[in-house]
Design an enzyme around this catalytic site. Structure first.
Site: not given
Length: 264
Positions: A45, A150, A185
């Site tokens: 891929d 994050d 997060a």
């Protein structure tokens, strides 16, 4: 018909690349790396993603088909043992075009720099160059939330099985023109709050990310890494363009999902 072949670069893939080129030329197909009608990728891929970005300027004229030389891919569905069969299909059989949605990402800047537009097959990720990412998230022009954490991942249905899945996002069938916004997060406490769930947006909805702080950003477009400065906004929406795959046989999406994540 004109064709090009993109190899992963390892010995096995390069050997297959040369075999395919020889076979197709024996069928009087024209090797053309500049303006191919069909691009055959040999690798996985990741190889197909590289090929797509190389030929993105020919998105309406070029179709892709992949041979995987490692693990089964979501885009590369042929195996090396089927090379002769695939070559005969390409040379003799009219193929079906299957189109998958793409993500359009537009980065605008605070200074006089021209905006930059990108197309992603899988996803775009946004992270801060320093500390937590702080972004106002607007949907259809209305402030939805201020994200702290994050980072954010905006994926296509095709990319929903990639990084998005690792973040707890939903797997979406590629026939649905949509994008998905997943958190990395996020910070949630009595002071800061985000939705805490992936958001699936339809084709006519736009997601706009606006920085709260003047910091640099790390943005990825599939495998491409971009360091962005003086960012005013990052606009994400379903692109008008689509990636085109050449299909010579059924390639059921849910069967691929099962084989990738469920079947031993």
């Amino acid at each position: 018909m004109k064709f090009a072949i993109v190899s992963k670069g390892d010995q096995k893939s390069n050997t297959l690349q040369q075999r395919i080129k020889t076979y197709l030329q024996e069928f009087d197909l024209q090797f053309d790396e500049e303006e191919p009608d069909i691009v055959i990728t040999v690798g996985g891929d990741g190889t197909l993603l590289h090929a797509f970005h190389h030929y993105v300027h020919r998105i309406n004229e070029t179709a892709f088909v992949g041979i995987h030389t490692g693990h089964l891919g979501f885009f590369a569905d042929w195996v090396p043992e089927e090379v002769e069969k695939l070559v005969i299909h390409i040379a003799k059989t009219p193929y079906q075009i299957v189109e998958y949605p793409l993500l359009e990402v537009t980065v605008r800047y605070l200074d006089d720099m021209d905006e930059q537009k990108y197309l992603a097959v899988n996803e775009c990720t946004v992270k801060s160059g320093e500390g937590s990412l702080v972004m106002d998230v607007e949907i259809k022009g209305e402030l939805f939330e201020t994200f702290r954490g994050d980072g954010l991942c905006i994926s296509t249905p095709s990319g929903s099985t990639a990084y998005n899945k690792a973040l707890g996002g939903a797997i979406i069938h590629p026939s649905l023109p949509s994008i998905q916004v997943s958190e990395m997060a996020s910070i949630n406490n009595r002071v800061f709050r985000t939705i805490g769930s992936p958001l699936v947006l339809p084709q006519h909805h736009t997601c706009m990310l606006k920085p709260v702080n003047d910091v640099d950003f790390h943005i990825t477009i599939d495998h491409l890494f971009l360091l962005q400065k003086k960012v005013k906004s990052i606009q994400c929406r379903v692109a008008e363009e689509k990636i085109r795959f050449a299909r010579f046989r059924p390639f059921p999406f849910w069967k691929r999902v099962k084989e990738a994540f469920v079947t031993d």
